[in-house]
Design a protein around this motif. Structure first.
Motif, mmCIF file in Angstrom:
data_model
loop_
_atom_site.group_PDB
_atom_site.id
_atom_site.type_symbol
_atom_site.label_atom_id
_atom_site.label_comp_id
_atom_site.label_asym_id
_atom_site.label_seq_id
_atom_site.Cartn_x
_atom_site.Cartn_y
_atom_site.Cartn_z
ATOM 1 N N THR A 86 -47.986 33.784 0.891
ATOM 2 C CA THR A 86 -46.581 33.835 0.505
ATOM 3 C C THR A 86 -46.343 33.070 -0.796
ATOM 4 O O THR A 86 -45.625 33.540 -1.683
ATOM 5 C CB THR A 86 -45.694 33.268 1.624
ATOM 6 O OG1 THR A 86 -45.930 34.018 2.824
ATOM 7 C CG2 THR A 86 -44.221 33.352 1.251
ATOM 8 N N SER A 87 -46.933 31.894 -0.927
ATOM 9 C CA SER A 87 -46.746 31.129 -2.159
ATOM 10 C C SER A 87 -47.367 31.855 -3.343
ATOM 11 O O SER A 87 -46.818 31.836 -4.452
ATOM 12 C CB SER A 87 -47.320 29.716 -2.025
ATOM 13 O OG SER A 87 -48.707 29.730 -1.749
ATOM 14 N N LEU A 88 -48.484 32.542 -3.133
ATOM 15 C CA LEU A 88 -49.085 33.321 -4.214
ATOM 16 C C LEU A 88 -48.210 34.512 -4.576
ATOM 17 O O LEU A 88 -48.032 34.825 -5.770
ATOM 18 C CB LEU A 88 -50.477 33.796 -3.806
ATOM 19 C CG LEU A 88 -51.201 34.703 -4.816
ATOM 20 C CD1 LEU A 88 -51.337 34.014 -6.171
ATOM 21 C CD2 LEU A 88 -52.562 35.127 -4.280
ATOM 22 N N ALA A 89 -47.634 35.170 -3.582
ATOM 23 C CA ALA A 89 -46.740 36.300 -3.857
ATOM 24 C C ALA A 89 -45.539 35.844 -4.679
ATOM 25 O O ALA A 89 -45.113 36.531 -5.622
ATOM 26 C CB ALA A 89 -46.283 36.934 -2.547
ATOM 27 N N LEU A 90 -44.980 34.695 -4.331
ATOM 28 C CA LEU A 90 -43.862 34.155 -5.109
ATOM 29 C C LEU A 90 -44.293 33.831 -6.532
ATOM 30 O O LEU A 90 -43.604 34.175 -7.502
ATOM 31 C CB LEU A 90 -43.311 32.900 -4.430
ATOM 32 C CG LEU A 90 -42.411 33.116 -3.218
ATOM 33 C CD1 LEU A 90 -42.156 31.793 -2.503
ATOM 34 C CD2 LEU A 90 -41.098 33.754 -3.637
ATOM 35 N N ASN A 132 -41.922 27.772 11.258
ATOM 36 C CA ASN A 132 -42.119 27.637 9.808
ATOM 37 C C ASN A 132 -43.008 28.736 9.229
ATOM 38 O O ASN A 132 -43.715 28.523 8.243
ATOM 39 C CB ASN A 132 -42.694 26.262 9.448
ATOM 40 C CG ASN A 132 -41.645 25.181 9.453
ATOM 41 O OD1 ASN A 132 -40.472 25.444 9.193
ATOM 42 N ND2 ASN A 132 -42.044 23.961 9.747
ATOM 43 N N ARG A 133 -42.927 29.907 9.828
ATOM 44 C CA ARG A 133 -43.653 31.057 9.293
ATOM 45 C C ARG A 133 -42.701 31.941 8.501
ATOM 46 O O ARG A 133 -41.510 31.997 8.785
ATOM 47 C CB ARG A 133 -44.299 31.851 10.426
ATOM 48 C CG ARG A 133 -45.423 31.100 11.140
ATOM 49 C CD ARG A 133 -45.975 31.897 12.300
ATOM 50 N NE ARG A 133 -44.948 32.181 13.298
ATOM 51 C CZ ARG A 133 -45.209 32.496 14.565
ATOM 52 N NH1 ARG A 133 -46.458 32.605 14.978
ATOM 53 N NH2 ARG A 133 -44.217 32.742 15.405
ATOM 54 N N LYS A 134 -43.262 32.621 7.518
ATOM 55 C CA LYS A 134 -42.438 33.495 6.684
ATOM 56 C C LYS A 134 -41.816 34.605 7.516
ATOM 57 O O LYS A 134 -42.320 34.977 8.581
ATOM 58 C CB LYS A 134 -43.278 34.103 5.572
ATOM 59 C CG LYS A 134 -44.287 35.134 6.079
ATOM 60 C CD LYS A 134 -44.965 35.856 4.934
ATOM 61 C CE LYS A 134 -45.912 36.928 5.488
ATOM 62 N NZ LYS A 134 -46.571 37.698 4.416
ATOM 63 N N THR A 135 -40.720 35.148 7.010
ATOM 64 C CA THR A 135 -40.101 36.324 7.595
ATOM 65 C C THR A 135 -40.010 37.406 6.520
ATOM 66 O O THR A 135 -40.422 37.197 5.374
ATOM 67 C CB THR A 135 -38.689 36.004 8.122
ATOM 68 O OG1 THR A 135 -37.862 35.620 7.009
ATOM 69 C CG2 THR A 135 -38.737 34.863 9.133
ATOM 70 N N ASP A 136 -39.447 38.522 6.878
ATOM 71 C CA ASP A 136 -39.355 39.631 5.924
ATOM 72 C C ASP A 136 -38.467 39.306 4.731
ATOM 73 O O ASP A 136 -38.542 39.990 3.703
ATOM 74 C CB ASP A 136 -38.816 40.884 6.632
ATOM 75 C CG ASP A 136 -39.798 41.455 7.638
ATOM 76 O OD1 ASP A 136 -40.998 41.124 7.550
ATOM 77 O OD2 ASP A 136 -39.361 42.219 8.523
ATOM 78 N N THR A 137 -37.622 38.290 4.854
ATOM 79 C CA THR A 137 -36.688 37.975 3.771
ATOM 80 C C THR A 137 -37.141 36.799 2.902
ATOM 81 O O THR A 137 -36.444 36.460 1.936
ATOM 82 C CB THR A 137 -35.293 37.658 4.338
ATOM 83 O OG1 THR A 137 -35.375 36.474 5.155
ATOM 84 C CG2 THR A 137 -34.769 38.812 5.169
ATOM 85 N N THR A 138 -38.262 36.177 3.211
ATOM 86 C CA THR A 138 -38.640 34.941 2.522
ATOM 87 C C THR A 138 -38.817 35.157 1.020
ATOM 88 O O THR A 138 -38.154 34.517 0.195
ATOM 89 C CB THR A 138 -39.916 34.346 3.133
ATOM 90 O OG1 THR A 138 -39.664 33.999 4.498
ATOM 91 C CG2 THR A 138 -40.357 33.105 2.368
ATOM 92 N N VAL A 139 -39.704 36.046 0.645
ATOM 93 C CA VAL A 139 -39.993 36.254 -0.773
ATOM 94 C C VAL A 139 -38.788 36.838 -1.493
ATOM 95 O O VAL A 139 -38.398 36.377 -2.574
ATOM 96 C CB VAL A 139 -41.231 37.152 -0.951
ATOM 97 C CG1 VAL A 139 -41.426 37.527 -2.418
ATOM 98 C CG2 VAL A 139 -42.477 36.435 -0.420
ATOM 99 N N SER A 140 -38.151 37.828 -0.896
ATOM 100 C CA SER A 140 -37.033 38.500 -1.567
ATOM 101 C C SER A 140 -35.850 37.559 -1.771
ATOM 102 O O SER A 140 -35.159 37.633 -2.797
ATOM 103 C CB SER A 140 -36.596 39.732 -0.771
ATOM 104 O OG SER A 140 -36.170 39.378 0.541
ATOM 105 N N THR A 143 -33.749 27.539 -0.100
ATOM 106 C CA THR A 143 -33.575 28.950 0.248
ATOM 107 C C THR A 143 -34.770 29.456 1.032
ATOM 108 O O THR A 143 -34.625 30.154 2.048
ATOM 109 C CB THR A 143 -33.370 29.780 -1.028
ATOM 110 O OG1 THR A 143 -32.148 29.385 -1.636
ATOM 111 C CG2 THR A 143 -33.330 31.270 -0.719
ATOM 112 N N LEU A 144 -35.967 29.127 0.564
ATOM 113 C CA LEU A 144 -37.183 29.529 1.280
ATOM 114 C C LEU A 144 -37.159 29.012 2.713
ATOM 115 O O LEU A 144 -37.433 29.749 3.668
ATOM 116 C CB LEU A 144 -38.409 29.027 0.534
ATOM 117 C CG LEU A 144 -39.786 29.369 1.116
ATOM 118 C CD1 LEU A 144 -40.822 29.508 -0.006
ATOM 119 C CD2 LEU A 144 -40.273 28.314 2.114
ATOM 120 N N ALA A 145 -36.829 27.734 2.868
ATOM 121 C CA ALA A 145 -36.856 27.118 4.200
ATOM 122 C C ALA A 145 -35.904 27.810 5.167
ATOM 123 O O ALA A 145 -36.204 27.957 6.361
ATOM 124 C CB ALA A 145 -36.521 25.639 4.091
#
Length: 272
Positions: free
Chosen positions: A32-36, A248-256, A239-241
């Protein structure tokens, strides 16, 4: 000319300041951090700060502290951070990347090895928050040959005499910490920033960017007009949090969600 110098030169030609967002390595996980990181330039980032997760980030407020702990829980190491940078550089050879963090992980990794590996991966500059210039000689022996800029912090309380000492050890740009205190807890007024910048401009030809407390598009716009750039960290991490699940796992809205906020910030900075 370094990537950092080229970017600020190009921005001066455009007549605007830089937007510098922050991403914490491996928060909430490596992918996720790499995608961001990879998506930030297209969303409006001119330079990017990457946080080096550390268990005791003493200058940071609760938002960045929580991000660092999430990164460590996800297995963050300096080696993984360099993997992130290498992956980013496969598609982007122009956007400057700055590592921001504390001395302990760097010292544990080894100064010479750290600088060599950071440079080889594609890092452009370092902000080591708790390393005063008087004690930076052992690290600076290796940053200069590796082509890494040492970016220094200046505070509202920095005296004129101290300013000279700090700037003698600075390259890349100068980071003006706009408040006295930890990150993300409050913001300096536009009047305070306008009053502070002339002294810095008179003391250095390096670009000056403003950080600590810039949350909104309006604040980013004002800071980028007064100085040469604005750093936004806690606001994006908050916002990420908010998008993470109970574990504390990503969801479908984290990156967007983070990228949407970054686009709003970039629109404001470019309008300035």
């Amino acid at each position: 000319m370094s990537r950092i110098a080229r970017r600020f030169q190009a921005l001066r030609a455009e007549g605007r300041g830089a937007l510098i967002p922050y991403v914490e390595a491996c928060d909430p996980d490596f992918e996720t951090s790499l995608a961001l990181l990879k998506a930030m330039p297209e969303a409006g980032a001119d330079l990017i700060e990457i946080g080096m997760p550390f268990s005791d980030p003493s200058a940071d407020g609760p938002v960045i502290q929580a991000a660092a702990l999430r990164g460590l829980a996800a297995g963050a190491t300096l080696a993984k951070l360099f993997d992130m940078v290498r992956a980013f550089r496969t598609d982007d050879q122009e956007t400057p990347l700055i590592l921001m963090g504390y001395l302990n992980p760097v010292e544990s990794y080894g100064y010479e090895r750290f600088c060599a590996d950071a440079s080889a991966a594609g890092v452009d500059g370092l902000i080591i928050v708790d390393m005063p210039p008087e004690e930076s000689g052992p690290l600076e022996r290796f940053t200069k040959p590796a082509g890494l800029d040492m970016i220094r912090l200046i505070a509202p309380t920095t005296t004129d005499e101290r300013l000279k000492t700090v700037l003698n050890h600075a390259s890349g740009f100068v980071y003006y910490v706009s408040i006295t205190g930890i990150t993300g807890t409050r913001s300096a007024s536009t009047e305070d920033l306008r009053a502070a910048l002339p002294r810095l401009r008179a003391a250095t030809d390096l670009p000056v960017v403003i950080g600590f407390g810039i949350r909104s598009p309006e604040q980013a716009r004002n800071a980028s007009r007064i100085a040469d750039g604005a750093v936004v960290a806690s606001a994006l991490l908050a916002t990420l949090a908010k998008t993470l699940d109970a574990d504390n796992r990503k969801t479908d809205t984290t990156v967007s969600s983070v990228l949407s906020q970054l686009r709003d910030l970039a629109t404001a900075v470019r309008a300035a």
